[in-house]
Design a protein around this motif. Structure first.
Motif, PDB file in Angstrom:
ATOM      1  N   VAL A   1       5.456 -68.504  79.519  1.00 34.32           N
ATOM      2  CA  VAL A   1       5.318 -69.928  79.798  1.00 34.32           C
ATOM      3  C   VAL A   1       4.915 -70.612  78.499  1.00 34.32           C
ATOM      4  O   VAL A   1       4.057 -70.119  77.770  1.00 34.32           O
ATOM      5  N   ARG A   2       5.535 -71.748  78.231  1.00 37.94           N
ATOM      6  CA  ARG A   2       5.146 -72.541  77.067  1.00 37.94           C
ATOM      7  C   ARG A   2       4.696 -73.908  77.600  1.00 37.94           C
ATOM      8  O   ARG A   2       5.438 -74.572  78.304  1.00 37.94           O
ATOM      9  N   VAL A   3       3.459 -74.297  77.269  1.00 40.37           N
ATOM     10  CA  VAL A   3       2.905 -75.584  77.677  1.00 40.37           C
ATOM     11  C   VAL A   3       3.035 -76.522  76.483  1.00 40.37           C
ATOM     12  O   VAL A   3       2.541 -76.232  75.394  1.00 40.37           O
ATOM     13  N   LEU A   4       3.718 -77.653  76.712  1.00 37.84           N
ATOM     14  CA  LEU A   4       4.002 -78.606  75.640  1.00 37.84           C
ATOM     15  C   LEU A   4       3.390 -79.955  75.979  1.00 37.84           C
ATOM     16  O   LEU A   4       3.224 -80.296  77.153  1.00 37.84           O
ATOM     17  N   TYR A   5       3.106 -80.745  74.950  1.00 40.46           N
ATOM     18  CA  TYR A   5       2.518 -82.059  75.201  1.00 40.46           C
ATOM     19  C   TYR A   5       2.931 -83.055  74.129  1.00 40.46           C
ATOM     20  O   TYR A   5       3.272 -82.698  73.009  1.00 40.46           O
ATOM     21  N   ALA A   6       2.899 -84.325  74.525  1.00 38.59           N
ATOM     22  CA  ALA A   6       3.047 -85.461  73.605  1.00 38.59           C
ATOM     23  C   ALA A   6       1.974 -86.451  74.017  1.00 38.59           C
ATOM     24  O   ALA A   6       1.954 -86.913  75.161  1.00 38.59           O
ATOM     25  N   SER A   7       1.084 -86.766  73.096  1.00 36.64           N
ATOM     26  CA  SER A   7      -0.134 -87.459  73.487  1.00 36.64           C
ATOM     27  C   SER A   7      -0.641 -88.406  72.406  1.00 36.64           C
ATOM     28  O   SER A   7      -1.168 -87.944  71.399  1.00 36.64           O
ATOM     29  N   PRO A   8      -0.530 -89.732  72.600  1.00 35.76           N
ATOM     30  CA  PRO A   8      -1.061 -90.646  71.596  1.00 35.76           C
ATOM     31  C   PRO A   8      -2.584 -90.773  71.640  1.00 35.76           C
ATOM     32  O   PRO A   8      -3.214 -91.057  70.632  1.00 35.76           O
ATOM     33  N   THR A   9      -3.189 -90.558  72.798  1.00 40.35           N
ATOM     34  CA  THR A   9      -4.634 -90.765  72.932  1.00 40.35           C
ATOM     35  C   THR A   9      -5.404 -89.493  73.215  1.00 40.35           C
ATOM     36  O   THR A   9      -6.620 -89.519  73.293  1.00 40.35           O
ATOM     37  N   GLY A  10      -4.715 -88.381  73.402  1.00 43.58           N
ATOM     38  CA  GLY A  10      -5.391 -87.123  73.683  1.00 43.58           C
ATOM     39  C   GLY A  10      -5.421 -86.746  75.151  1.00 43.58           C
ATOM     40  O   GLY A  10      -5.814 -85.638  75.491  1.00 43.58           O
ATOM     41  N   GLN A  11      -5.016 -87.641  76.053  1.00 46.91           N
ATOM     42  CA  GLN A  11      -5.061 -87.316  77.478  1.00 46.91           C
ATOM     43  C   GLN A  11      -4.068 -86.215  77.832  1.00 46.91           C
ATOM     44  O   GLN A  11      -4.409 -85.250  78.518  1.00 46.91           O
ATOM     45  N   ALA A  12      -2.822 -86.346  77.388  1.00 48.47           N
ATOM     46  CA  ALA A  12      -1.820 -85.315  77.680  1.00 48.47           C
ATOM     47  C   ALA A  12      -2.203 -84.005  76.998  1.00 48.47           C
ATOM     48  O   ALA A  12      -2.038 -82.922  77.573  1.00 48.47           O
ATOM     49  N   ASP A  13      -2.705 -84.103  75.794  1.00 47.21           N
ATOM     50  CA  ASP A  13      -3.154 -82.927  75.054  1.00 47.21           C
ATOM     51  C   ASP A  13      -4.242 -82.203  75.849  1.00 47.21           C
ATOM     52  O   ASP A  13      -4.198 -80.982  76.030  1.00 47.21           O
ATOM     53  N   ASP A  14      -5.205 -82.941  76.368  1.00 45.85           N
ATOM     54  CA  ASP A  14      -6.313 -82.349  77.124  1.00 45.85           C
ATOM     55  C   ASP A  14      -5.801 -81.661  78.388  1.00 45.85           C
ATOM     56  O   ASP A  14      -6.197 -80.535  78.695  1.00 45.85           O
ATOM     57  N   ILE A  15      -4.914 -82.314  79.124  1.00 52.25           N
ATOM     58  CA  ILE A  15      -4.370 -81.715  80.351  1.00 52.25           C
ATOM     59  C   ILE A  15      -3.580 -80.458  80.007  1.00 52.25           C
ATOM     60  O   ILE A  15      -3.692 -79.431  80.684  1.00 52.25           O
ATOM     61  N   ALA A  16      -2.777 -80.523  78.952  1.00 56.90           N
ATOM     62  CA  ALA A  16      -1.990 -79.360  78.542  1.00 56.90           C
ATOM     63  C   ALA A  16      -2.908 -78.202  78.151  1.00 56.90           C
ATOM     64  O   ALA A  16      -2.654 -77.045  78.521  1.00 56.90           O
ATOM     65  N   ARG A  17      -3.972 -78.498  77.421  1.00 54.26           N
ATOM     66  CA  ARG A  17      -4.895 -77.434  77.008  1.00 54.26           C
ATOM     67  C   ARG A  17      -5.586 -76.798  78.211  1.00 54.26           C
ATOM     68  O   ARG A  17      -5.770 -75.579  78.264  1.00 54.26           O
ATOM     69  N   ARG A  18      -5.974 -77.619  79.179  1.00 55.07           N
ATOM     70  CA  ARG A  18      -6.601 -77.058  80.387  1.00 55.07           C
ATOM     71  C   ARG A  18      -5.602 -76.220  81.178  1.00 55.07           C
ATOM     72  O   ARG A  18      -5.948 -75.153  81.689  1.00 55.07           O
ATOM     73  N   THR A  19      -4.359 -76.694  81.275  1.00 55.86           N
ATOM     74  CA  THR A  19      -3.325 -75.935  81.973  1.00 55.86           C
ATOM     75  C   THR A  19      -3.087 -74.603  81.267  1.00 55.86           C
ATOM     76  O   THR A  19      -3.014 -73.543  81.912  1.00 55.86           O
ATOM     77  N   HIS A  20      -2.981 -74.646  79.958  1.00 56.51           N
ATOM     78  CA  HIS A  20      -2.789 -73.432  79.165  1.00 56.51           C
ATOM     79  C   HIS A  20      -3.940 -72.454  79.394  1.00 56.51           C
ATOM     80  O   HIS A  20      -3.723 -71.257  79.613  1.00 56.51           O
ATOM     81  N   ALA A  21      -5.169 -72.951  79.354  1.00 54.19           N
ATOM     82  CA  ALA A  21      -6.342 -72.090  79.550  1.00 54.19           C
ATOM     83  C   ALA A  21      -6.317 -71.454  80.933  1.00 54.19           C
ATOM     84  O   ALA A  21      -6.665 -70.270  81.087  1.00 54.19           O
ATOM     85  N   ARG A  22      -5.902 -72.204  81.942  1.00 57.78           N
ATOM     86  CA  ARG A  22      -5.832 -71.653  83.299  1.00 57.78           C
ATOM     87  C   ARG A  22      -4.756 -70.580  83.397  1.00 57.78           C
ATOM     88  O   ARG A  22      -4.934 -69.580  84.084  1.00 57.78           O
ATOM     89  N   LEU A  23      -3.624 -70.789  82.731  1.00 57.65           N
ATOM     90  CA  LEU A  23      -2.568 -69.770  82.747  1.00 57.65           C
ATOM     91  C   LEU A  23      -3.055 -68.487  82.074  1.00 57.65           C
ATOM     92  O   LEU A  23      -2.846 -67.384  82.588  1.00 57.65           O
ATOM     93  N   ILE A  24      -3.717 -68.625  80.935  1.00 54.84           N
ATOM     94  CA  ILE A  24      -4.267 -67.466  80.234  1.00 54.84           C
ATOM     95  C   ILE A  24      -5.283 -66.752  81.128  1.00 54.84           C
ATOM     96  O   ILE A  24      -5.291 -65.527  81.227  1.00 54.84           O
TER      97      ILE A  24
END
Length: 193
Positions: A1-24
């Motif tokens: 699985v590859r979790v990708l994001y595009a985030s001007p303010t960090g919100q998408a980045d934060d959600i992607a990082r949490r999703t990635h951490a949960r997958l791991i």
């Protein structure tokens, strides 16, 4: 699985990082990257793509998502791959979640199979974020890792800036703990006890 994001303010980045951490945490072999760092070869290297994409202004891609539209326009063959998109935006804009919807449609046009419709979140609405978490659960995500609680800051000064009578507006001076590495642009959540 590859979790990708595009985030001007960090919100998408934060959600992607949490999703990635949960997958791991669930034992899933998962990678994490900004859409700015993704080319056709990177798309082809994953069986499942999870994309969290913010829309800026009136339907524009954030800076870290602009080049990705060119990657999709080249139509790399993505048959045999699954994908899901969580599009972040605000309904006050006419082109609500337009970039995320374009990413969803672009991945489908490249032959990838959608795991469901594009999830569109209006100002991070909780119901849509729960649906995204549910999707991660179906892929085998584990529990979200517990983030350490930040040490409290000390209030050293408080000054009321507006005259008495209206809703109060205060200037606060906070002193960080010695262990804090604060940088301009960091966000803080303020709570009261």
């Amino acid at each position: 699985v590859r979790v990708l994001y595009a985030s001007p303010t960090g919100q998408a980045d934060d959600i992607a990082r949490r999703t990635h951490a949960r997958l791991i945490a669930g034992g899933i072999d998962a990678g994490l990257a900004s859409l700015a760092d993704i080319d056709a070869a990177a798309l082809l290297s994953a069986r499942t793509l999870l994309v969290v994409a913010s829309t800026t202004g009136e339907g524009d891609a954030p800076d870290d998502g602009r080049a990705f539209e060119s990657v999709l326009a080249a139509r790399p063959g993505l048959s045999g791959r699954d994908f899901a998109v969580l599009a972040l935006g605000e309904r006050k804009y006419a082109a609500f979640c337009a970039f995320g919807l374009r990413v969803h449609d672009g991945l489908a046009a490249c032959g990838a199979t959608a795991l469901g419709p594009c999830l569109t979140a209006d100002d991070l609405d909780a119901a849509t974020l729960r649906r995204w978490d549910d999707l991660a659960n179906t892929l085998g995500a584990g529990a979200a890792p517990v983030e350490p609680e930040a040490p409290p800051w000390t209030l050293s000064a408080r000054e009321r800036l507006n005259p008495v009578g209206g809703a109060p507006l205060y200037r606060l001076r906070l002193v960080p703990p010695m262990t804090c590495e604060w940088q301009a642009g960091d966000l803080a959540e303020v709570g009261t006890k």
